[in-house]
Design a protein around this motif. Structure first.
Motif, PDB file in Angstrom:
ATOM      1  N   ARG A 262       0.839  -1.201   0.000  1.00  0.00           N
ATOM      2  CA  ARG A 262       0.000   0.000   0.000  1.00  0.00           C
ATOM      3  C   ARG A 262       0.877   1.255   0.000  1.00  0.00           C
ATOM      4  NH1 ARG A 262      -4.115  -2.496  -1.753  1.00  0.00           N
ATOM      5  NH2 ARG A 262      -5.295  -3.750  -0.296  1.00  0.00           N
ATOM      6  N   ILE A 263       1.653   1.396  -1.037  1.00  0.00           N
ATOM      7  CA  ILE A 263       2.608   2.494  -1.155  1.00  0.00           C
ATOM      8  C   ILE A 263       1.849   3.806  -1.309  1.00  0.00           C
ATOM      9  CG2 ILE A 263       4.449   3.456  -2.556  1.00  0.00           C
ATOM     10  CD1 ILE A 263       5.168   0.570  -3.321  1.00  0.00           C
ATOM     11  N   ASN A 264       2.197   4.757  -0.480  1.00  0.00           N
ATOM     12  CA  ASN A 264       1.611   6.084  -0.515  1.00  0.00           C
ATOM     13  C   ASN A 264       2.741   7.066  -0.827  1.00  0.00           C
ATOM     14  OD1 ASN A 264       0.291   8.482  -0.149  1.00  0.00           O
ATOM     15  ND2 ASN A 264      -0.459   7.999   1.896  1.00  0.00           N
ATOM     16  N   PHE A 265       2.634   7.783  -1.931  1.00  0.00           N
ATOM     17  CA  PHE A 265       3.710   8.672  -2.372  1.00  0.00           C
ATOM     18  C   PHE A 265       3.999   9.750  -1.343  1.00  0.00           C
ATOM     19  CE2 PHE A 265       5.288  12.375  -4.724  1.00  0.00           C
ATOM     20  CZ  PHE A 265       6.435  11.824  -5.256  1.00  0.00           C
ATOM     21  N   GLN A 266       2.975  10.298  -0.736  1.00  0.00           N
ATOM     22  CA  GLN A 266       3.171  11.363   0.245  1.00  0.00           C
ATOM     23  C   GLN A 266       3.980  10.857   1.439  1.00  0.00           C
ATOM     24  OE1 GLN A 266      -0.413  13.049   1.812  1.00  0.00           O
ATOM     25  NE2 GLN A 266       0.664  14.474   3.136  1.00  0.00           N
ATOM     26  N   ASP A 267       3.633   9.701   1.949  1.00  0.00           N
ATOM     27  CA  ASP A 267       4.376   9.149   3.085  1.00  0.00           C
ATOM     28  C   ASP A 267       5.824   8.845   2.712  1.00  0.00           C
ATOM     29  OD1 ASP A 267       2.057   9.296   4.560  1.00  0.00           O
ATOM     30  OD2 ASP A 267       1.543   7.180   4.280  1.00  0.00           O
ATOM     31  N   LEU A 268       6.016   8.324   1.518  1.00  0.00           N
ATOM     32  CA  LEU A 268       7.358   8.022   1.042  1.00  0.00           C
ATOM     33  C   LEU A 268       8.189   9.295   0.918  1.00  0.00           C
ATOM     34  CD1 LEU A 268       9.145   5.697  -0.087  1.00  0.00           C
ATOM     35  CD2 LEU A 268       8.297   6.342  -2.338  1.00  0.00           C
ATOM     36  N   LEU A 269       7.597  10.345   0.399  1.00  0.00           N
ATOM     37  CA  LEU A 269       8.290  11.612   0.233  1.00  0.00           C
ATOM     38  C   LEU A 269       8.642  12.236   1.577  1.00  0.00           C
ATOM     39  CD1 LEU A 269       9.235  13.645  -1.899  1.00  0.00           C
ATOM     40  CD2 LEU A 269       7.023  14.753  -1.707  1.00  0.00           C
ATOM     41  N   VAL A 270       7.694  12.246   2.500  1.00  0.00           N
ATOM     42  CA  VAL A 270       7.934  12.825   3.823  1.00  0.00           C
ATOM     43  C   VAL A 270       9.022  12.053   4.561  1.00  0.00           C
ATOM     44  CG1 VAL A 270       6.891  13.165   6.102  1.00  0.00           C
ATOM     45  CG2 VAL A 270       5.662  13.868   4.052  1.00  0.00           C
ATOM     46  N   GLU A 271       8.969  10.743   4.469  1.00  0.00           N
ATOM     47  CA  GLU A 271       9.964   9.902   5.151  1.00  0.00           C
ATOM     48  C   GLU A 271      11.378  10.177   4.628  1.00  0.00           C
ATOM     49  OE1 GLU A 271      11.142   5.202   5.193  1.00  0.00           O
ATOM     50  OE2 GLU A 271       9.034   5.740   4.973  1.00  0.00           O
TER      51      GLU A 271
END
Length: 100
Positions: free
Chosen positions: A28-37
């Motif tokens: 369940r890849i979420n681009f926003q979470d990946l970017l923030v991390e």
């Protein structure tokens, strides 16, 4: 006896696509979470570099290699973030130029 052609694939192409789709759906890849991390990692590398510089300046770190490595790591992470930003903006401008 039939002679079959040699194939260079162990897994059929359709199975590869199914495996990739399952992996994406499982995480369940979420681009926003990946970017923030990852931006947090860039910030942490910058802060670590500054901390190592200060510790070296007051004489608490004897090994200049650790200071140099922290500095290079921070430089590489910020360079990667800048390049990623440039690529995202270029892709966005290309999408905006498309005729619908």
């Amino acid at each position: 006896m039939a002679i079959l052609p040699l194939g260079n694939e162990i897994i059929p192409k359709n199975q590869k696509i199914i495996d990739v789709n399952n992996a994406v759906n499982d995480r369940r890849i979420n681009f926003q979470d990946l970017l923030v991390e990852n931006l947090q990692k860039v910030s942490d590398a910058q802060l670590d570099s500054e901390k190592m510089d200060k510790l070296f300046a007051i004489g608490e770190v004897d090994n200049i290699h650790d200071v140099s490595i922290a500095s290079m790591k921070a430089d590489l992470t910020i360079s990667l973030a800048v390049e990623l930003t440039n690529k995202v903006l270029a892709a966005y401008s290309e999408i905006m130029r498309l005729q619908v």
